[in-house]
Structure formats: C-alpha cells, structure tokens
Design an enzyme around this catalytic site. Structure first.
Site, PDB file in Angstrom:
ATOM      1  N   ASP A  54       0.841  -1.195   0.000  1.00 28.78           N
ATOM      2  CA  ASP A  54       0.000   0.000   0.000  1.00 28.78           C
ATOM      3  C   ASP A  54       0.878   1.247   0.000  1.00 28.78           C
ATOM      4  O   ASP A  54       2.020   1.214   0.490  1.00 28.78           O
ATOM      5  CB  ASP A  54      -0.901   0.017   1.228  1.00 28.78           C
ATOM      6  CG  ASP A  54      -1.995  -1.041   1.175  1.00 28.78           C
ATOM      7  OD1 ASP A  54      -2.333  -1.491   0.069  1.00 28.78           O
ATOM      8  OD2 ASP A  54      -2.502  -1.422   2.252  1.00 28.78           O
ATOM      9  N   TYR A  86       5.859  -9.190   8.050  1.00 29.09           N
ATOM     10  CA  TYR A  86       5.412  -7.813   8.256  1.00 29.09           C
ATOM     11  C   TYR A  86       5.499  -7.458   9.739  1.00 29.09           C
ATOM     12  O   TYR A  86       5.121  -8.262  10.604  1.00 29.09           O
ATOM     13  CB  TYR A  86       3.958  -7.639   7.806  1.00 29.09           C
ATOM     14  CG  TYR A  86       3.700  -7.951   6.354  1.00 29.09           C
ATOM     15  CD1 TYR A  86       3.789  -6.954   5.389  1.00 29.09           C
ATOM     16  CD2 TYR A  86       3.368  -9.240   5.946  1.00 29.09           C
ATOM     17  CE1 TYR A  86       3.542  -7.234   4.050  1.00 29.09           C
ATOM     18  CE2 TYR A  86       3.131  -9.527   4.612  1.00 29.09           C
ATOM     19  CZ  TYR A  86       3.225  -8.526   3.668  1.00 29.09           C
ATOM     20  OH  TYR A  86       2.997  -8.814   2.340  1.00 29.09           O
ATOM     21  N   ASP A  95      -7.121   1.341   7.837  1.00 30.42           N
ATOM     22  CA  ASP A  95      -5.834   1.938   8.165  1.00 30.42           C
ATOM     23  C   ASP A  95      -6.060   3.383   8.616  1.00 30.42           C
ATOM     24  O   ASP A  95      -7.205   3.863   8.698  1.00 30.42           O
ATOM     25  CB  ASP A  95      -4.845   1.858   6.995  1.00 30.42           C
ATOM     26  CG  ASP A  95      -5.297   2.628   5.764  1.00 30.42           C
ATOM     27  OD1 ASP A  95      -6.204   3.479   5.861  1.00 30.42           O
ATOM     28  OD2 ASP A  95      -4.737   2.368   4.678  1.00 30.42           O
ATOM     29  N   ARG A 128      -4.181  -5.241   6.940  1.00 30.72           N
ATOM     30  CA  ARG A 128      -5.294  -4.412   7.405  1.00 30.72           C
ATOM     31  C   ARG A 128      -6.472  -5.257   7.872  1.00 30.72           C
ATOM     32  O   ARG A 128      -7.177  -4.909   8.829  1.00 30.72           O
ATOM     33  CB  ARG A 128      -5.727  -3.448   6.291  1.00 30.72           C
ATOM     34  CG  ARG A 128      -4.748  -2.320   6.045  1.00 30.72           C
ATOM     35  CD  ARG A 128      -5.233  -1.415   4.925  1.00 30.72           C
ATOM     36  NE  ARG A 128      -5.171  -2.067   3.623  1.00 30.72           N
ATOM     37  CZ  ARG A 128      -6.052  -1.884   2.629  1.00 30.72           C
ATOM     38  NH1 ARG A 128      -7.096  -1.081   2.815  1.00 30.72           N
ATOM     39  NH2 ARG A 128      -5.905  -2.486   1.474  1.00 30.72           N
TER      40      ARG A 128
END
Length: 306
Positions: free
Chosen positions: A47, A75, A89, A181
């Site tokens: 993103d 991540y 987010d 997310r």
C-alpha cells in the site's frame, strides 16, 4: 515486424526499501527508468503508506515473479486499538470508537486464532475485483460490498511490543494474498475494541531482506550509471524455493528452444517443478520427467547484463 522495446536488455532483481507515499507501480517505474531497463515488474504490492521490501524484477527475472509472490513474507505493524476506519488503516474515515482496551494477555490469546490456515475477507478498499471492477473504486463511490473470504496461511503472528495502552506492535509471517489491514480489523472485532493499522513495514519477502535493500534516494543518485548495476541481483534469486537440476550442454540448447532437454538430478522426483542451470546460469523452469526437464519458462539471458 514488431517494434523493439527501448532500453537495456538487462535482467535481475533489485530490492527497494519502499518509503511511505508512492505506490508500488510508481517505484517500479522509477527503478526501470534508473536502470534503463526494457521490462520490469514487482513481486507483491505494498500500500502507498506501507514501507519496506519491494522486490523488483528486471528483464528475464520477471518470469520468476510468481515464485516470489507465492513465498512467505514478514510484516511488522502497529495496530491502533479503539478505532475502526472504512479503509482499515489510518487514512480512512472513522467508523466507530470504543473505550475498551484489552490487556496484553487477552491480545496474545486472540492472536492464536489467526495462525495456520485461516479465512480472510479483504478490506473494502482493496484491489480485489468485484464483478470485474476493483473494490476500492466502488468503495470510493460509497458502495458497501460483500467480499468473499479468501484462504490465507499464517505461519506466525506474535506481539512484539505494547508502546502504550492504545497501540500494539505485531509481527506476522504469512503466505500469498495476506491483508495486514484485515488482520488488524478482525483482531479488533475479536477483542471487542475495534482496531486499524497505524503503521506497516514488510521486513522480508522470500529471499529478499530489507537489510539488503536500497532506497529510492540511492536509486536517484546512481540512476543511469554503472554503479547502480552493483545492486542488481541474479534472476536465480527468484528460484531459490525450487529444486535445482543441471542441464547437459545438449540439454541446455534444447531447453533454450523450448524443448525437453536432458538434465542431471539429485533428490528430485518425477513430476517435480524445478529449474535447470548450465554453466552457472538459469536456463529454464519446468517439470522433471525421467532424466529430462520439460520447460514451462525459458530464460533468454545471454549477455543480458552488458
């Protein structure tokens, strides 16, 4: 006669430490321009607000992208507790808030439910297609969509830190198609406190690690110079998860023309997908069958880095 694409016939992998802001496509285009490469692609979108490993393939290395896309990725992300947003987010509009803040033990216990083979619903603002149109385009028009759950393998999901009562830092290692997310959103629902992702960084993807990445500033500084080529890894980096066989001289010649070729194999079984090397260079990927490799992808590198 088809027009020949402009640029250098160069192949290999470049690992970028993507900053927050630009899209993955913007970064790919920047790298392609800097190397003056004919062809470029990336293995796994980040993103715009996410940072970290963005592995970019140039030339023939683009044929190995699927193997990196399918590889495990890690991540590190910070979750904001107590607030849900329409994008899951920090950039989205606030949908709901709550004063509930679970303690560390409750969070750690909830994380166990997200490990293994799980089902995950992508965010409303995502690139998945709904009736042929990207979900984020329909979401921008205010449409609320029913998005089908998708399978995801999560190898691990652990709590790294609790900076304050409103935030928790997590690390996830997962397979293809994971939406961090969605993990944050669903964790908030399980805990009953609502949540969204505040910060997200991909620390590694398959064989590519952020510690070995270069920045966009470095790319700009060395653009169009031979110094930049020093950061170009071999296309074979994208094949490390596949077993390797060795082609004979005759076999390599046949494979380069898309035909089955003789290979020497060890610890490879009939029907396995593997890649063939000849004189230190990848020749093809294909299926092993009784002493031969039947190619599905052929690499035409030659003197591609000249």
């Amino acid at each position: 006669m088809a027009r020949r694409r402009k640029g250098r016939d160069i192949s290999g992998w470049v690992v970028i430490d993507k900053p927050a802001g630009p899209t993955s496509t913007t970064v790919v285009n920047k790298v392609r321009w800097a190397f003056d490469a004919r062809k470029a692609g990336h293995a796994g979108t980040l993103d715009p607000d996410a940072t970290g490993v963005l592995a970019i393939a140039l030339g023939e290395a683009t044929k190995t992208v699927p193997y990196i896309t399918d590889a495990l990725k890690a991540y590190v992300f910070t979750v904001r507790l107590g607030v849900s947003t329409n994008t899951d987010d920090a950039e989205g509009e606030v949908l709901a808030t709550t004063d509930l803040r679970p303690d560390d033990s409750a969070i750690k216990e909830a994380l166990n439910g997200f490990v293994g083979d799980i089902e995950q619903v992508p965010p409303q603002f995502s690139a998945v297609k709904i009736d042929g149109e990207r979900a984020y385009k329909r979401a921008r028009d205010g449409e609320q969509m029913e998005i089908a759950a998708r399978p995801l393998f999560v190898e691990s999901l652990i709590m790294l830190d609790r900076p304050d009562v409103d935030h928790v830092t997590l690390e996830m290692v997962c397979g293809k198609g994971g939406y961090v997310r969605s993990i944050a959103r669903d964790l908030g629902e399980v805990l009953g406190c609502k949540a969204h992702v505040r910060e997200l960084r991909r620390t590694w993807s398959g064989p590519f690690d952020v510690d070995n990445a270069i920045t966009l500033e470095q790319v700009d500084e060395m653009a169009k110079t031979l110094a930049l080529d020093e950061f170009l890894g071999p296309l074979e980096m994208g094949l490390q998860d596949l077993p390797q066989v060795t082609a004979s001289a005759e076999g390599a010649n046949k494979l380069r023309h898309g035909n089955p070729g003789m290979v020497f194999a060890k610890d490879v079984e009939y029907g396995d997908e593997c890649w063939a090397v000849y004189e230190g260079q990848a020749v093809a990927v294909g299926t092993y069958r009784a002493g031969e490799l039947h190619p599905s992808r052929v690499f035409n590198t030659g003197d591609s880095n000249d």
